[in-house]
Design an enzyme around this catalytic site. Structure first.
Site, mmCIF file in Angstrom:
data_model
loop_
_atom_site.group_PDB
_atom_site.id
_atom_site.type_symbol
_atom_site.label_atom_id
_atom_site.label_comp_id
_atom_site.label_asym_id
_atom_site.label_seq_id
_atom_site.Cartn_x
_atom_site.Cartn_y
_atom_site.Cartn_z
ATOM 1 N N GLY A 46 0.616 -1.177 0.048
ATOM 2 C CA GLY A 46 -0.040 0.098 0.041
ATOM 3 C C GLY A 46 0.717 1.247 0.168
ATOM 4 O O GLY A 46 2.013 1.033 0.358
ATOM 5 N N GLN A 51 3.015 9.808 0.789
ATOM 6 C CA GLN A 51 4.366 9.500 0.894
ATOM 7 C C GLN A 51 5.434 9.947 -0.339
ATOM 8 O O GLN A 51 6.622 9.622 0.283
ATOM 9 C CB GLN A 51 4.142 7.958 1.350
ATOM 10 C CG GLN A 51 3.568 7.425 2.387
ATOM 11 C CD GLN A 51 3.331 5.997 2.534
ATOM 12 O OE1 GLN A 51 2.256 5.520 2.208
ATOM 13 N NE2 GLN A 51 4.345 5.229 2.818
ATOM 14 N N CYS A 93 5.446 -0.163 6.927
ATOM 15 C CA CYS A 93 5.015 1.115 6.335
ATOM 16 C C CYS A 93 6.699 1.643 5.248
ATOM 17 O O CYS A 93 7.547 1.784 5.680
ATOM 18 C CB CYS A 93 4.808 2.382 7.357
ATOM 19 S SG CYS A 93 4.617 3.944 6.416
ATOM 20 N N LEU A 94 6.383 1.746 3.905
ATOM 21 C CA LEU A 94 7.650 2.240 3.351
ATOM 22 C C LEU A 94 8.068 3.436 3.867
ATOM 23 O O LEU A 94 9.415 3.674 3.344
ATOM 24 C CB LEU A 94 6.890 2.462 1.796
ATOM 25 C CG LEU A 94 6.829 1.081 1.032
ATOM 26 C CD1 LEU A 94 5.952 1.335 -0.352
ATOM 27 C CD2 LEU A 94 7.985 0.155 0.787
ATOM 28 N N HIS A 135 -4.673 2.191 7.138
ATOM 29 C CA HIS A 135 -3.223 2.714 7.298
ATOM 30 C C HIS A 135 -2.952 3.611 6.349
ATOM 31 O O HIS A 135 -2.376 4.900 6.642
ATOM 32 C CB HIS A 135 -2.379 1.463 7.010
ATOM 33 C CG HIS A 135 -0.705 1.900 7.089
ATOM 34 N ND1 HIS A 135 -0.083 1.444 8.061
ATOM 35 C CD2 HIS A 135 -0.247 2.547 6.107
ATOM 36 C CE1 HIS A 135 1.293 1.903 7.820
ATOM 37 N NE2 HIS A 135 1.282 2.568 6.750
ATOM 38 N N GLU A 136 -3.367 3.622 5.113
ATOM 39 C CA GLU A 136 -3.172 4.576 3.935
ATOM 40 C C GLU A 136 -3.745 5.740 4.111
ATOM 41 O O GLU A 136 -3.243 6.841 3.902
ATOM 42 C CB GLU A 136 -3.280 3.823 2.513
ATOM 43 C CG GLU A 136 -2.370 2.701 2.212
ATOM 44 C CD GLU A 136 -0.900 2.636 2.353
ATOM 45 O OE1 GLU A 136 -0.499 3.909 2.827
ATOM 46 O OE2 GLU A 136 -0.177 1.643 2.781
ATOM 47 N N HIS A 139 -2.417 8.263 6.283
ATOM 48 C CA HIS A 139 -1.439 9.042 5.608
ATOM 49 C C HIS A 139 -2.083 10.381 5.197
ATOM 50 O O HIS A 139 -1.262 11.347 5.237
ATOM 51 C CB HIS A 139 -0.613 8.166 4.765
ATOM 52 C CG HIS A 139 0.421 7.349 5.073
ATOM 53 N ND1 HIS A 139 1.566 7.753 5.786
ATOM 54 C CD2 HIS A 139 0.488 6.066 4.967
ATOM 55 C CE1 HIS A 139 2.321 6.675 6.003
ATOM 56 N NE2 HIS A 139 1.734 5.637 5.345
HETATM 57 C C1 QAP Z 1 0.704 -0.621 4.978
HETATM 58 O O1 QAP Z 1 3.136 -0.992 4.211
HETATM 59 C C2 QAP Z 1 0.599 -2.019 5.708
HETATM 60 O O2 QAP Z 1 9.881 -1.721 6.345
HETATM 61 C C3 QAP Z 1 1.508 -1.047 3.674
HETATM 62 O O3 QAP Z 1 11.449 -2.466 4.477
HETATM 63 C C4 QAP Z 1 1.588 -3.092 5.627
HETATM 64 O O4 QAP Z 1 3.721 -1.761 2.225
HETATM 65 C C5 QAP Z 1 -0.581 -2.151 6.442
HETATM 66 C C6 QAP Z 1 7.896 -2.409 3.409
HETATM 67 C C7 QAP Z 1 1.308 -4.252 6.270
HETATM 68 C C8 QAP Z 1 -0.854 -3.211 7.020
HETATM 69 C C9 QAP Z 1 0.113 -4.397 7.056
HETATM 70 C C10 QAP Z 1 8.115 -2.190 4.597
HETATM 71 C C11 QAP Z 1 8.624 -2.407 2.477
HETATM 72 C C12 QAP Z 1 6.307 -2.080 3.153
HETATM 73 C C13 QAP Z 1 9.358 -2.056 5.117
HETATM 74 C C14 QAP Z 1 3.805 -1.436 3.324
HETATM 75 C C15 QAP Z 1 10.462 -2.123 4.198
HETATM 76 C C16 QAP Z 1 9.997 -2.675 2.890
HETATM 77 C C17 QAP Z 1 5.374 -1.774 3.762
HETATM 78 CO CO CO Z 2 2.530 3.802 5.628
#
Ligand code: QAP
Ligand code: CO
Length: 167
Positions: A46, A51, A93-94, A135-136, A139
């Site tokens: 997401g 972001q 979270c990216l 979550h998004e 943001h």
């Molecule tokens: C939000 O987050 C989310 O630390 C989206 O090193 C994720 O895509 C909500 C990511 C899971 C609920 C559950 C994170 C990639 C990606 C990192 C993401 C990383 C590389 C996060």
């Molecule tokens: Co995020």
């Protein structure tokens, strides 16, 4: 298509409240495609426009295993919490790379949004899909998952990410 630069916590620009999209024009379509490319390239599920430092109410996501089910939600709104019982999910979270936190959120919500054609749609979202959308959407209001953890943990993450940036 183009890759966009992702803002990293504690960048203050992540606190900007995004504006409602009035018209789904070509610039919004390009933004959404570039956001999807950026999300896939970062192995994300997401991404919110906030972001990538664009303060418009656009989010993209793809929770499929095969990474071929992109969703673009414009002006998303939670219109109903179907199941107010909160479930725990480990969230990443990216904009907070390398950190995962267990957060509780409602696990079933009904969302209204505009699709890429500017048409209004409803979506019933459960479990991971519901959590990623919430979550998004946070943001877009300048909120982040680190706001839900202890001050001490947030401070630790802040210091590590600033140091990783060479700041
Ligand atoms: C939000 O987050 C989310 O630390 C989206 O090193 C994720 O895509 C909500 C990511 C899971 C609920 C559950 C994170 C990639 C990606 C990192 C993401 C990383 C590389 C996060
Ligand atoms: Co995020």
């Amino acid at each position: 298509m183009a890759l966009l630069k992702i803002l990293i916590f504690p960048d203050p620009r992540l606190r900007t409240v995004a504006k409602t999209v009035e018209v789904v024009d070509d610039s919004i379509k390009k933004l959404a495609q570039d956001m999807l490319e950026t999300m896939y390239q970062g192995s994300g599920i997401g991404l919110a426009a906030t972001q990538v430092n664009v303060h418009k109410r656009v989010i993209v996501l793809d929770i499929s295993e095969s990474k071929d089910e992109p969703l673009i939600l414009i002006n998303p709104e939670i219109i109903k919490i179907i199941d107010p019982n909160k479930k725990i999910f480990s969230e990443g979270c990216l904009s907070v790379p390398g950190f995962y936190e267990e957060l509780k959120r409602p696990s079933s919500v009904e969302i209204s949004y505009l699709d890429i054609d500017g048409k209004k749609n409803l979506l019933l979202a459960n479990d991971l899909l519901a959590v990623v959308i919430q979550h998004e959407m946070d943001h877009l209001d300048g909120k982040m998952m680190v706001d839900f953890i202890s001050n001490i943990k947030r401070e630790m993450i802040r210091k590590k990410l600033l140091k990783a940036k060479g700041l």
